[in-house]
Design a protein around this motif. Sequence first.
Motif, mmCIF file in Angstrom:
data_model
loop_
_atom_site.group_PDB
_atom_site.id
_atom_site.type_symbol
_atom_site.label_atom_id
_atom_site.label_comp_id
_atom_site.label_asym_id
_atom_site.label_seq_id
_atom_site.Cartn_x
_atom_site.Cartn_y
_atom_site.Cartn_z
ATOM 1 N N MET A 1 0.862 -1.188 0.000
ATOM 2 C CA MET A 1 0.000 0.000 0.000
ATOM 3 C C MET A 1 0.890 1.228 0.000
ATOM 4 S SD MET A 1 -3.174 0.794 2.588
ATOM 5 C CE MET A 1 -4.397 2.015 2.120
ATOM 6 N N ARG A 2 0.636 2.154 -0.926
ATOM 7 C CA ARG A 2 1.481 3.342 -1.056
ATOM 8 C C ARG A 2 1.031 4.419 -0.059
ATOM 9 N NH1 ARG A 2 0.185 2.102 -6.592
ATOM 10 N NH2 ARG A 2 1.969 1.153 -7.675
ATOM 11 N N LEU A 3 1.652 4.441 1.095
ATOM 12 C CA LEU A 3 1.250 5.389 2.134
ATOM 13 C C LEU A 3 2.298 6.467 2.388
ATOM 14 C CD1 LEU A 3 -0.330 2.942 4.751
ATOM 15 C CD2 LEU A 3 -1.531 4.540 3.250
ATOM 16 N N ARG A 4 3.484 6.332 1.780
ATOM 17 C CA ARG A 4 4.530 7.326 2.023
ATOM 18 C C ARG A 4 4.053 8.702 1.575
ATOM 19 N NH1 ARG A 4 10.592 6.167 0.155
ATOM 20 N NH2 ARG A 4 10.266 4.618 1.811
ATOM 21 N N GLY A 5 4.139 9.653 2.481
ATOM 22 C CA GLY A 5 3.737 11.019 2.164
ATOM 23 C C GLY A 5 2.260 11.300 2.365
ATOM 24 N N PHE A 155 -1.675 -4.696 3.269
ATOM 25 C CA PHE A 155 -3.075 -4.442 2.952
ATOM 26 C C PHE A 155 -3.999 -5.394 3.711
ATOM 27 C CE2 PHE A 155 -6.814 -3.551 0.261
ATOM 28 C CZ PHE A 155 -6.723 -2.175 0.231
ATOM 29 N N ALA A 156 -3.480 -6.534 4.138
ATOM 30 C CA ALA A 156 -4.254 -7.407 5.020
ATOM 31 C C ALA A 156 -4.517 -6.681 6.339
ATOM 32 C CB ALA A 156 -3.504 -8.709 5.267
ATOM 33 N N ALA A 157 -3.485 -6.001 6.866
ATOM 34 C CA ALA A 157 -3.651 -5.225 8.091
ATOM 35 C C ALA A 157 -4.582 -4.039 7.871
ATOM 36 C CB ALA A 157 -2.284 -4.744 8.585
ATOM 37 N N ALA A 158 -4.464 -3.401 6.708
ATOM 38 C CA ALA A 158 -5.336 -2.269 6.395
ATOM 39 C C ALA A 158 -6.792 -2.707 6.323
ATOM 40 C CB ALA A 158 -4.906 -1.629 5.077
ATOM 41 N N TYR A 159 -7.018 -3.904 5.782
ATOM 42 C CA TYR A 159 -8.374 -4.457 5.711
ATOM 43 C C TYR A 159 -8.990 -4.600 7.102
ATOM 44 C CZ TYR A 159 -11.334 -8.678 6.082
ATOM 45 O OH TYR A 159 -12.289 -9.612 6.442
ATOM 46 N N VAL A 160 -8.191 -5.019 8.083
ATOM 47 C CA VAL A 160 -8.680 -5.163 9.448
ATOM 48 C C VAL A 160 -9.146 -3.812 9.987
ATOM 49 C CG1 VAL A 160 -7.995 -5.679 11.822
ATOM 50 C CG2 VAL A 160 -7.312 -7.206 9.962
ATOM 51 N N GLU A 218 -1.047 -1.138 -4.463
ATOM 52 C CA GLU A 218 0.087 -1.743 -5.149
ATOM 53 C C GLU A 218 -0.341 -3.106 -5.674
ATOM 54 O OE1 GLU A 218 3.992 -0.145 -2.868
ATOM 55 O OE2 GLU A 218 2.750 -1.550 -1.735
ATOM 56 N N PRO A 219 0.371 -3.643 -6.661
ATOM 57 C CA PRO A 219 0.038 -4.975 -7.158
ATOM 58 C C PRO A 219 -0.007 -5.994 -6.018
ATOM 59 C CG PRO A 219 1.629 -3.939 -8.614
ATOM 60 C CD PRO A 219 1.501 -3.039 -7.419
ATOM 61 N N GLY A 220 -1.068 -6.759 -5.967
ATOM 62 C CA GLY A 220 -1.198 -7.790 -4.941
ATOM 63 C C GLY A 220 -1.947 -7.362 -3.701
ATOM 64 N N ASP A 221 -2.233 -6.074 -3.553
ATOM 65 C CA ASP A 221 -2.901 -5.600 -2.339
ATOM 66 C C ASP A 221 -4.275 -6.238 -2.156
ATOM 67 O OD1 ASP A 221 -0.880 -4.066 -1.321
ATOM 68 O OD2 ASP A 221 -1.673 -2.149 -2.027
ATOM 69 N N ILE A 222 -5.089 -6.228 -3.198
ATOM 70 C CA ILE A 222 -6.434 -6.793 -3.070
ATOM 71 C C ILE A 222 -6.360 -8.279 -2.764
ATOM 72 C CG2 ILE A 222 -8.621 -7.220 -4.259
ATOM 73 C CD1 ILE A 222 -8.132 -4.314 -3.371
ATOM 74 N N GLU A 224 -4.123 -9.665 -1.002
ATOM 75 C CA GLU A 224 -3.789 -9.769 0.423
ATOM 76 C C GLU A 224 -5.037 -9.645 1.287
ATOM 77 O OE1 GLU A 224 0.715 -7.804 0.068
ATOM 78 O OE2 GLU A 224 -0.870 -6.771 1.201
ATOM 79 N N ALA A 225 -5.919 -8.712 0.933
ATOM 80 C CA ALA A 225 -7.152 -8.530 1.710
ATOM 81 C C ALA A 225 -8.067 -9.738 1.562
ATOM 82 C CB ALA A 225 -7.869 -7.260 1.267
ATOM 83 N N VAL A 226 -8.200 -10.231 0.341
ATOM 84 C CA VAL A 226 -9.053 -11.397 0.100
ATOM 85 C C VAL A 226 -8.513 -12.606 0.866
ATOM 86 C CG1 VAL A 226 -9.830 -13.047 -1.643
ATOM 87 C CG2 VAL A 226 -9.908 -10.596 -2.127
ATOM 88 N N ASN A 227 -7.199 -12.779 0.855
ATOM 89 C CA ASN A 227 -6.593 -13.878 1.601
ATOM 90 C C ASN A 227 -6.833 -13.728 3.097
ATOM 91 O OD1 ASN A 227 -4.712 -16.215 1.941
ATOM 92 N ND2 ASN A 227 -3.487 -14.665 2.988
ATOM 93 N N ALA A 228 -6.715 -12.495 3.602
ATOM 94 C CA ALA A 228 -6.960 -12.265 5.029
ATOM 95 C C ALA A 228 -8.389 -12.643 5.392
ATOM 96 C CB ALA A 228 -6.693 -10.800 5.378
ATOM 97 N N ALA A 229 -9.340 -12.270 4.542
ATOM 98 C CA ALA A 229 -10.740 -12.614 4.795
ATOM 99 C C ALA A 229 -10.918 -14.130 4.838
ATOM 100 C CB ALA A 229 -11.630 -11.997 3.714
ATOM 101 N N ARG A 230 -10.211 -14.831 3.967
ATOM 102 C CA ARG A 230 -10.296 -16.300 3.961
ATOM 103 C C ARG A 230 -9.674 -16.898 5.225
ATOM 104 N NH1 ARG A 230 -8.260 -16.310 -1.875
ATOM 105 N NH2 ARG A 230 -10.141 -16.437 -3.167
ATOM 106 N N MET A 231 -8.555 -16.332 5.643
ATOM 107 C CA MET A 231 -7.834 -16.901 6.777
ATOM 108 C C MET A 231 -8.594 -16.767 8.089
ATOM 109 S SD MET A 231 -5.074 -18.295 5.587
ATOM 110 C CE MET A 231 -6.133 -18.737 4.200
ATOM 111 N N ILE A 232 -9.519 -15.813 8.176
ATOM 112 C CA ILE A 232 -10.238 -15.594 9.431
ATOM 113 C C ILE A 232 -11.716 -15.944 9.317
ATOM 114 C CG2 ILE A 232 -8.622 -13.903 10.371
ATOM 115 C CD1 ILE A 232 -10.339 -11.682 9.315
#
Length: 282
Positions: A1-5, A155-160, A218-222, A224-232
Motif C-alpha cells: 500500500m502506497r502510504l509514504r507522504g 493491505f491485510a492489516a489495512a483491511y482489518v 500496489e500490485p497484490g494488495d487486493i 492480500e485482503a481477500v486472503n486475510a478474509a479467507r484466513m479468518i
Amino acid sequence: MRLRGTRTSSNIEDRRRSGGGGRMIGGGLGLGGVLVVLAIGWFTGIDVTPILNGAAAPQTQQTTRELSAEEEQAGVFVSQVLASTEDVWGEVFPQQVGEAYQPPRLVMFSQVTSSPCGGASGATGPFYCPLDQKAYLDTDFFNTLSRQLGAEGDFAAAYVIAHEVAHHVQNQLGILDQVDSYRRGATEAQGNAATVRLELQADCLSGVWAAHVDALLEPGDIDEAVNAARMIGDDRLQRRAGRVPQPHTFTHGTSEQRSRWFTTGYTSGEITSCDTFNAREL
C-alpha cells in the motif's frame, strides 16, 4: 500500500505507553500457542478461557514504557490507513447516503485497556464500541495476523482497520441498533445468524473503501485482503482449533463468504451492494 507522504489522522488515541506490560501467557502453551488460541477466540466467538487457564492464569502488569521502533511504525501505519478511511467515507457517505460522515476515533492499546463496551485485552482482538464510537486495536495483532494466521501483507492489516471502521459506518446508518434490538429477543442461533450478516456487511463495506483508494494500491494488495478474509473465516478457525465447523455458532461467516463479500464491495464501490440482510444466500 502506497502510504509514504500521505496524511495521518488526528482521530487517534494512543494508550500503548501506559498499557499492560506483561503478556497474557498460559503455562505450557508458549507465546506462539497462546497467540493461535487467542486468534481463534477473536474471530469465532469460542470461549478460549478454559484453554488458557489449563496451566496458569494470565497475568498482566501495568507499566509506563517507551514504544519500540516497530510499534512506532505500526502507529503511523494505523493513523495513515485511518486517514484514508476518513477521506473515502467523507466523500462516499454524502454521495451515496446523502448525509455527512462523522469519523470515529481509533484507540491503539497494548494488551489491556477499558471501553464503555467492557474491558479489552489482546484476547478480544480489534473491535468497535458504538457507545463511544471508537475502534479499539492492539497493534500486536498485526503480527498474529501475519505470522500465526497466514494473512500476510500491509493491505491485510489495512483491511482489518477498514473492517472496524465499517462497523462505525453501520452505526451511522442505524444498522447496529437494529441488529442489537433483534438479538435481544432472538435465540442464540438466531442472534449468531444476524451477527454473521452484520460482519459480512462490514467486510463488503471494507471492499467499498478499497475500491476508492486505487491511488494507494500496489500490485497484490487486493489479493492480500481477500486472503486475510479467507484466513479468518469461522470454518477455517474452528478447524484450526481442532473442531468440526458448526455453522450455528458462526459469528463472522465462512472463509468463502467473507472473501466474496469483500470482493463484492470492491467490485461495485457501492454501499447498496452490501445489503447482506436482504440477501437470500450469503
